[in-house]
Design a protein around this motif. Structure first.
Motif, PDB file in Angstrom:
ATOM      1  N   THR A  12      44.329  40.923  41.890  1.00 20.35           N
ATOM      2  CA  THR A  12      43.542  41.936  42.962  1.00 20.35           C
ATOM      3  C   THR A  12      43.704  41.735  44.133  1.00 20.35           C
ATOM      4  OG1 THR A  12      41.899  39.893  42.618  1.00 20.35           O
ATOM      5  CG2 THR A  12      41.415  41.792  40.977  1.00 20.35           C
ATOM      6  N   VAL A  21      42.504  49.277  44.815  1.00 18.69           N
ATOM      7  CA  VAL A  21      40.982  48.728  44.663  1.00 18.69           C
ATOM      8  C   VAL A  21      40.112  48.276  46.012  1.00 18.69           C
ATOM      9  CG1 VAL A  21      39.628  47.032  43.513  1.00 18.69           C
ATOM     10  CG2 VAL A  21      41.843  47.477  42.701  1.00 18.69           C
ATOM     11  N   LEU A  62      39.583  37.503  39.392  1.00 17.91           N
ATOM     12  CA  LEU A  62      39.547  38.846  39.904  1.00 17.91           C
ATOM     13  C   LEU A  62      38.699  39.102  40.895  1.00 17.91           C
ATOM     14  CD1 LEU A  62      39.831  40.800  36.527  1.00 17.91           C
ATOM     15  CD2 LEU A  62      41.861  40.468  38.173  1.00 17.91           C
ATOM     16  N   LEU A  66      39.537  39.498  45.366  1.00  6.99           N
ATOM     17  CA  LEU A  66      38.953  40.610  46.385  1.00  6.99           C
ATOM     18  C   LEU A  66      38.294  39.947  47.591  1.00  6.99           C
ATOM     19  CD1 LEU A  66      37.189  42.910  43.851  1.00  6.99           C
ATOM     20  CD2 LEU A  66      39.211  43.516  44.756  1.00  6.99           C
TER      21      LEU A  66
END
Length: 144
Positions: A12, A21, A62, A66
């Protein structure tokens, strides 16, 4: 667990840094704090490592990726060295994680054979981690 977390947050981190993302920090930051609380509470009540724990740790990895991407986005990545900068940032995160694990083991790991280890070392440390996670969660929710 460390490997699942590492692979997940690396994925991520890369996807978010590339813009594939995008989740606002106002959502990610409280969720990261909540994930720390969740794992700490699970550590307090679990007697053994459940299979679902690896799935949860991967999902939390994940999420943490971020968060790392948000920190990285504060830096201006040069276009010509984008991938190498991303790689070295991620390696720095990994070295930091491994350093914390090694220091924790060197500090208290040799106590693990002590009959009162859980009561006097592991549980108080876990409660402290849950408390810090709770503080971060409240602080991040208050910032909304």
């Amino acid at each position: 667990q460390v490997s699942c977390f590492t692979v997940a947050h690396s994925l991520t981190l890369g996807l978010a840094t590339l813009g594939v993302v995008s989740i606002p920090a106002s959502v990610v930051e409280p969720l990261i704090a909540a994930s720390i609380i969740f794992i700490a509470v699970d550590n307090l009540y679990s007697q053994s490592l459940a299979r679902w724990r690896l799935v949860i740790v991967t999902l939390f990895g994940l999420l943490h990726g971020l968060g790392f991407a948000a920190a990285l986005s504060d830096l201006i990545l040069p276009a010509e060295n984008f991938f190498s900068t991303l790689l070295f940032f991620n390696l720095g995160v990994e070295v930091g994680q491994l350093t914390v694990l090694v220091l924790a083991f060197l500090t208290v790991g040799w106590f693990r054979n002590w009959t009162k280890y859980s009561k006097c070392v592991a549980r108080p440390a876990t409660v402290t981690i849950a408390g810090v996670g709770t503080y971060w969660l409240v602080k991040r929710i208050a910032l909304l």
